[in-house]
Design a protein around this motif. Structure first.
Motif, mmCIF file in Angstrom:
data_model
loop_
_atom_site.group_PDB
_atom_site.id
_atom_site.type_symbol
_atom_site.label_atom_id
_atom_site.label_comp_id
_atom_site.label_asym_id
_atom_site.label_seq_id
_atom_site.Cartn_x
_atom_site.Cartn_y
_atom_site.Cartn_z
ATOM 1 N N ARG A 194 0.877 -1.174 0.000
ATOM 2 C CA ARG A 194 0.000 0.000 0.000
ATOM 3 C C ARG A 194 0.906 1.213 0.000
ATOM 4 O O ARG A 194 1.848 1.310 0.779
ATOM 5 C CB ARG A 194 -0.895 -0.010 1.234
ATOM 6 C CG ARG A 194 -1.854 1.192 1.324
ATOM 7 C CD ARG A 194 -1.399 2.186 2.360
ATOM 8 N NE ARG A 194 -2.429 3.199 2.615
ATOM 9 C CZ ARG A 194 -2.357 4.100 3.582
ATOM 10 N NH1 ARG A 194 -1.323 4.122 4.397
ATOM 11 N NH2 ARG A 194 -3.312 4.975 3.748
ATOM 12 N N TYR A 195 0.671 2.145 -0.888
ATOM 13 C CA TYR A 195 1.558 3.297 -1.026
ATOM 14 C C TYR A 195 0.771 4.497 -1.514
ATOM 15 O O TYR A 195 -0.398 4.384 -1.893
ATOM 16 C CB TYR A 195 2.695 2.990 -1.996
ATOM 17 C CG TYR A 195 2.230 2.618 -3.385
ATOM 18 C CD1 TYR A 195 2.223 3.532 -4.410
ATOM 19 C CD2 TYR A 195 1.765 1.327 -3.654
ATOM 20 C CE1 TYR A 195 1.784 3.194 -5.680
ATOM 21 C CE2 TYR A 195 1.325 0.972 -4.909
ATOM 22 C CZ TYR A 195 1.342 1.909 -5.920
ATOM 23 O OH TYR A 195 0.901 1.565 -7.170
ATOM 24 N N ASN A 196 1.411 5.658 -1.449
ATOM 25 C CA ASN A 196 0.791 6.861 -2.023
ATOM 26 C C ASN A 196 -0.563 7.165 -1.414
ATOM 27 O O ASN A 196 -1.389 7.818 -2.025
ATOM 28 C CB ASN A 196 0.622 6.683 -3.528
ATOM 29 C CG ASN A 196 1.191 7.852 -4.293
ATOM 30 O OD1 ASN A 196 1.887 8.681 -3.718
ATOM 31 N ND2 ASN A 196 0.906 7.922 -5.573
ATOM 32 N N ARG A 197 -0.818 6.665 -0.205
ATOM 33 C CA ARG A 197 -2.054 6.866 0.549
ATOM 34 C C ARG A 197 -3.268 6.218 -0.092
ATOM 35 O O ARG A 197 -3.994 5.481 0.560
ATOM 36 C CB ARG A 197 -2.326 8.365 0.758
ATOM 37 C CG ARG A 197 -1.372 9.031 1.714
ATOM 38 C CD ARG A 197 -1.657 10.506 1.859
ATOM 39 N NE ARG A 197 -3.023 10.775 2.279
ATOM 40 C CZ ARG A 197 -3.523 12.009 2.367
ATOM 41 N NH1 ARG A 197 -2.767 13.048 2.047
ATOM 42 N NH2 ARG A 197 -4.757 12.196 2.771
ATOM 43 N N PHE A 198 -3.526 6.462 -1.359
ATOM 44 C CA PHE A 198 -4.773 5.993 -1.956
ATOM 45 C C PHE A 198 -4.581 4.872 -2.981
ATOM 46 O O PHE A 198 -5.502 4.565 -3.732
ATOM 47 C CB PHE A 198 -5.508 7.162 -2.610
ATOM 48 C CG PHE A 198 -5.937 8.215 -1.620
ATOM 49 C CD1 PHE A 198 -6.946 7.957 -0.696
ATOM 50 C CD2 PHE A 198 -5.323 9.452 -1.592
ATOM 51 C CE1 PHE A 198 -7.335 8.913 0.229
ATOM 52 C CE2 PHE A 198 -5.711 10.419 -0.672
ATOM 53 C CZ PHE A 198 -6.713 10.151 0.235
ATOM 54 N N LEU A 199 -3.403 4.268 -3.015
ATOM 55 C CA LEU A 199 -3.151 3.213 -3.989
ATOM 56 C C LEU A 199 -2.592 1.973 -3.302
ATOM 57 O O LEU A 199 -1.911 2.057 -2.285
ATOM 58 C CB LEU A 199 -2.150 3.686 -5.049
ATOM 59 C CG LEU A 199 -2.596 4.841 -5.950
ATOM 60 C CD1 LEU A 199 -1.449 5.269 -6.848
ATOM 61 C CD2 LEU A 199 -3.808 4.450 -6.776
ATOM 62 N N SER A 200 -2.892 0.813 -3.878
ATOM 63 C CA SER A 200 -2.338 -0.439 -3.382
ATOM 64 C C SER A 200 -2.182 -1.394 -4.558
ATOM 65 O O SER A 200 -2.922 -1.320 -5.536
ATOM 66 C CB SER A 200 -3.252 -1.056 -2.323
ATOM 67 O OG SER A 200 -4.519 -1.385 -2.868
ATOM 68 N N ASP A 201 -1.202 -2.275 -4.440
ATOM 69 C CA ASP A 201 -1.020 -3.348 -5.416
ATOM 70 C C ASP A 201 -1.460 -4.653 -4.773
ATOM 71 O O ASP A 201 -1.112 -4.948 -3.624
ATOM 72 C CB ASP A 201 0.442 -3.447 -5.856
ATOM 73 C CG ASP A 201 0.863 -2.272 -6.734
ATOM 74 O OD1 ASP A 201 -0.017 -1.647 -7.357
ATOM 75 O OD2 ASP A 201 2.069 -1.982 -6.787
ATOM 76 N N MET A 202 -2.225 -5.427 -5.496
ATOM 77 C CA MET A 202 -2.785 -6.683 -5.006
ATOM 78 C C MET A 202 -2.570 -7.800 -6.018
ATOM 79 O O MET A 202 -2.463 -7.552 -7.221
ATOM 80 C CB MET A 202 -4.306 -6.531 -4.779
ATOM 81 C CG MET A 202 -4.709 -5.448 -3.801
ATOM 82 S SD MET A 202 -4.616 -6.044 -2.107
ATOM 83 C CE MET A 202 -5.250 -4.601 -1.219
#
Length: 240
Positions: free
Chosen positions: A15-23
């Motif tokens: 989870r990064y950049n507050r509003f983004l995540s990689d799944m």
């Protein structure tokens, strides 16, 4: 509050950049980018490898095809990470009369202007009753036993809300801070005074001035987040 689309399981990469995540989608192994609707620190809810639940969408207005809704915890518990959900859940609870101390109010209006360039989450009115200004805070931090804590990071906006609620009390209204615990492994609530001492001091001052503090839990499944039972609030903030 039921989810509009069935959720699918995935594993968190980061989870990064507050509003983004990689799944990584469990069924296909595909790596996707998902919207993370949470600007907070998300302590304990963003560990790589954590099992998460995503809501697919085909809305052309949205930049991402998935929204992160739940984090799966130990022993089958769940935590909701979407900070837009608590107001919807509390709205359902208020309209169903599930908030005992506010159940006599007959009119419930969301997002009403008040204070200084602010909107109160709910304004409740009823014949012969003082207006009740209700602010809702999302809670999903747990560090100690079954205590839920708020906030999980510094919140100057939260302190501003406490000051505005205090002013409503001074004007003869009711003011209520309602903490909604969006996880299923907690049974009581306290402030995380070490994470934001200024908020803790503002909370103490607001309560001393007559602002009410109540807390409710939630029932969370992959189908939705639902208003739960009232839970005790620690009377001893121990502001730093």
């Amino acid at each position: 509050m039921e989810f509009a689309t069935p959720l699918i399981p995935a594993r968190l990469v980061r989870r990064y950049n507050r509003f983004l995540s990689d799944m990584i989608i469990e069924e296909t192994g595909q790596e996707v980018r998902a919207h993370c609707p949470n600007p907070g620190a998300m302590l304990g809810l963003k560990d790589p490898g954590m099992r998460c639940w995503l809501e697919p969408n085909d809305d052309p207005k949205k930049k991402l095809d998935y929204g992160w809704r739940l984090a799966e915890l130990e022993e089958g518990h769940m935590a909701g990470i979407d900070t837009s959900i608590p107001n919807r859940v509390v709205g359902e609870g208020l309209r169903a009369g599930k908030v005992a101390s506010l159940s006599h109010y007959t009119t419930i209006r969301p997002e009403v202007k008040y204070g200084t360039n602010s909107r109160v989450d709910f304004l409740l009115t009823g014949e012969g009753l003082p207006d009740a200004y209700v602010e809702v805070k999302n809670v999903h931090l747990r560090r100690d036993s079954d205590w839920a804590e708020f906030p999980d990071c510094v919140t100057t906006r939260g302190a501003k809300h406490l000051a505005e609620l205090t002013e409503m009390v001074a004007q003869g209204h009711r003011a209520v801070m309602l903490f909604l615990i969006q996880r299923t492994d907690c049974g009581r609530f306290k402030l995380a005074a070490d994470l934001d001492p200024a908020y803790a001091r503002a909370f103490d001052a607001a309560r001393a001035a007559g602002v009410e503090a109540i807390c409710y839990g939630t029932d969370i499944t992959v189908n939705g987040v639902f208003f739960g039972q009232e839970l005790p609030v620690d009377p001893n903030t121990q502001a730093l």
